[in-house]
Scaffold this active site. Structure first.
Site, PDB file in Angstrom:
ATOM      1  CE  LYS A 141      -3.929   4.709  -2.176  1.00  0.00           C
ATOM      2  NZ  LYS A 141      -4.919   5.259  -3.136  1.00  0.00           N
TER       3      LYS A 141
ATOM      4  CE1 TYR B 132      -4.166   1.649   0.099  1.00  0.00           C
ATOM      5  CE2 TYR B 132      -3.159   3.007   1.802  1.00  0.00           C
ATOM      6  CZ  TYR B 132      -4.183   2.773   0.894  1.00  0.00           C
ATOM      7  OH  TYR B 132      -5.223   3.673   0.790  1.00  0.00           O
TER       8      TYR B 132
END
Length: 302
Positions: free
Chosen positions: A157, A153
């Site tokens: 991001k 993640y």
């Protein structure tokens, strides 16, 4: 644009079937926008669109499918006549130690969050150039600070943040503005799914100050919508995230050093209780993504 109005503006929102995407669509509609909803779950998308009324339509698409996204962009322009704003919001998540992660699920987080955002921008930029519009890339606190057990993640991001900043320089002279939206832990299916993991839940509870809290969805999407009206280069769903920018360069050393290693040692008992369990995508959105991919694989193998 001025004030709080998006009257007549055509806004595309990906990942619009649930969570931030669905709530943001409602907030934008309340400000006068016409909504093109894109996502993987046709029934959920239909429900969101019907709740918004006649100024909303929906398209089922996997954002990582460049061919499909290009077709969706053409169909949206044909339906509404233009596109003024695109919110690249679609995302999935997983957590846990890297070596315990399911490799396919780990790769899928990168594919959806990063490559899916790139495919979204590639598909809709011609329309945004024509309208001198605005692209908002949804990032995360995970782009500002690394976190153990969130490697996929954080990588995805951080990647979309860098992509959006680079793109801003490329298309600004064409009249297109590009923004990055940052959210901390916000009350969605994704965050609730992550909290089902004991080790992740306990580690998050130990985060300092406001970073360990879960924030209500409503105020977060209101702040994002206000940023869209302003076509802001940076949009913060929680006020304190702005203060992370000046210190973000220090965080990798702090978290990757003694602090992160100490918390990983503390997490070992909880991790041991899930030893041997492969970790996949979290939350209802993650389950929907896995179901859609399984269905596609079954269809292709017939």
């Amino acid at each position: 644009m001025s004030g709080s109005s998006l009257d007549g503006q055509v806004v595309v929102v990906t990942g619009a079937a649930r969570g931030v995407g669905a709530a943001l669509a409602g907030e934008l509609a309340a400000r006068g926008a016409r909504l093109a909803l894109v996502g993987l779950e046709p029934d959920e998308l239909k429900n969101v669109a019907e709740a918004l009324g006649r100024d909303a339509a929906h398209w089922t698409a996997d954002v990582t499918d460049r061919v499909r996204m290009a077709a969706v962009a053409e169909e949206v322009v044909a339906h509404f006549g233009r596109v003024d704003v695109v919110v690249a919001n679609a995302g999935v998540a997983m957590g846990g130690p890297f070596l315990d992660s399911d490799p396919d699920a780990f790769d899928r987080v990168i594919q959806v969050n990063l490559l899916g955002s790139i495919a979204t921008a590639r598909a809709f930029l011609p329309a945004l150039i024509a309208s001198r519009g605005y692209l908002l890339q949804i990032a995360s606190l995970a782009a500002l600070t690394p976190s153990p057990m969130m490697a996929a993640y954080c990588a995805s991001k951080s990647g979309v943040e860098a992509f959006a900043h680079s793109l801003r320089a490329e298309v600004g002279y064409l009249g297109v503005k590009v923004g990055v939206g940052y959210l901390s832990w916000t009350d969605t299916d994704m965050v609730r799914g992550a909290d089902e993991d004991e080790a992740l839940r306990e580690m998050r509870a130990k985060l300092p100050g406001p970073a360990g809290r879960t924030y209500p969805l409503g105020p977060a999407v209101e702040r994002i919508a206000a940023g869209i009206v302003r076509r802001s280069p940076h949009v913060y769903a929680q006020w304190w995230l702005r203060g992370m920018q000046p210190v973000r360069g220090l965080l990798p050393s702090v978290i990757g050093g003694a602090l992160g290693q100490r918390e990983m040692r503390r997490a070992q008992p909880a991790l041991a209780r899930r030893a041997g369990v492969r970790r996949g995508l979290v939350g209802s959105g993650g389950a929907a993504d896995e179901t859609a991919r399984s269905s596609d694989h079954h269809t292709q193998s017939q």
